[in-house]
Scaffold this active site. Structure first.
Site, PDB file in Angstrom:
ATOM      1  N   HIS A  53       0.551  -1.450   0.043  1.00  0.00           N
ATOM      2  CA  HIS A  53       0.010  -0.325  -0.203  1.00  0.00           C
ATOM      3  C   HIS A  53       0.885   0.968  -0.452  1.00  0.00           C
ATOM      4  O   HIS A  53       2.304   1.047   0.440  1.00  0.00           O
ATOM      5  CB  HIS A  53      -1.085  -0.116   1.070  1.00  0.00           C
ATOM      6  N   GLU A  55       0.900   3.631   1.801  1.00  0.00           N
ATOM      7  CA  GLU A  55       1.761   4.144   3.101  1.00  0.00           C
ATOM      8  C   GLU A  55       2.482   3.478   3.347  1.00  0.00           C
ATOM      9  O   GLU A  55       4.005   3.874   4.179  1.00  0.00           O
ATOM     10  CB  GLU A  55       0.174   3.653   3.855  1.00  0.00           C
ATOM     11  N   CYS A  83      -5.867   1.994   5.967  1.00  0.00           N
ATOM     12  CA  CYS A  83      -6.713   0.292   6.311  1.00  0.00           C
ATOM     13  C   CYS A  83      -6.488   0.194   7.341  1.00  0.00           C
ATOM     14  O   CYS A  83      -4.788   0.046   8.000  1.00  0.00           O
ATOM     15  CB  CYS A  83      -6.675  -0.205   5.168  1.00  0.00           C
ATOM     16  N   CYS A  86      -2.257  -0.843   7.516  1.00  0.00           N
ATOM     17  CA  CYS A  86      -1.393   0.923   7.390  1.00  0.00           C
ATOM     18  C   CYS A  86      -1.601   1.576   8.559  1.00  0.00           C
ATOM     19  O   CYS A  86      -0.623   1.620   9.057  1.00  0.00           O
ATOM     20  CB  CYS A  86      -1.668   1.554   6.422  1.00  0.00           C
TER      21      CYS A  86
END
Length: 157
Positions: A53, A55, A83, A86
């Site tokens: 992701h 992040e 999410c 993350c």
């Protein structure tokens, strides 16, 4: 740089990633003392890595650049509310401030599935339709924990 300028960079980075078929509309930047340390986009598709992701990629870059796993004093900017994975990585990295654009609900509206994970973590950890958790061989695994506990050369994190 102003907050909006940093968010603009995150948006541009994720759009670039989408044009390159790297992943979804998620870009992130890590800032320390007003300077951008890392900027990354989602690369789940191009790397076949569900943890890639924006992040997470930004955290990895920042840790590498700063030669530390502790990002205390850093801020994270991201195009979408983090999410659960993350969010956990942000907390583990000791980042205490996050600025985000879109919400988890906005992400759900375009097909991203955070809500069932959040539900599982909040109140449904025994839902075997989502994840079947089964503890096995604790005594063997405890030997590694004991080794860690007794180690004089460990780095706590």
């Amino acid at each position: 740089m102003q907050k909006k300028d940093i968010m603009d960079l995150c948006v541009n980075k994720c759009k670039e990633g989408m044009l390159n078929s790297e992943g979804g509309p998620f870009g992130a930047a890590i800032v320390k003392d007003g300077k951008i340390i890392a900027i990354a986009n989602n690369t789940v598709v191009s790397t076949n890595d569900p943890t890639a992701h924006g992040e997470i990629n930004a955290i990895r870059q920042a840790c590498n650049k700063l030669s530390t796993f502790d990002l205390s004093g850093c801020e994270l900017y991201t195009t979408s509310e983090p999410c659960p994975m993350c969010m956990s990585a942000i907390i583990w990295a000791n980042i205490s401030k996050v600025y985000y654009g879109c919400t988890v609900k906005d992400a759900a509206n375009i097909g991203f599935r955070d809500e069932h994970i959040l539900s599982f973590l909040k109140n449904d950890c025994n839902n075997k339709n989502i994840l079947d958790l089964e503890q096995i061989d604790k005594s063997n695994c405890m030997t590694a924990f004991e080794m860690w506990t007794n180690s004089q050369n460990k780095t706590n994190y």
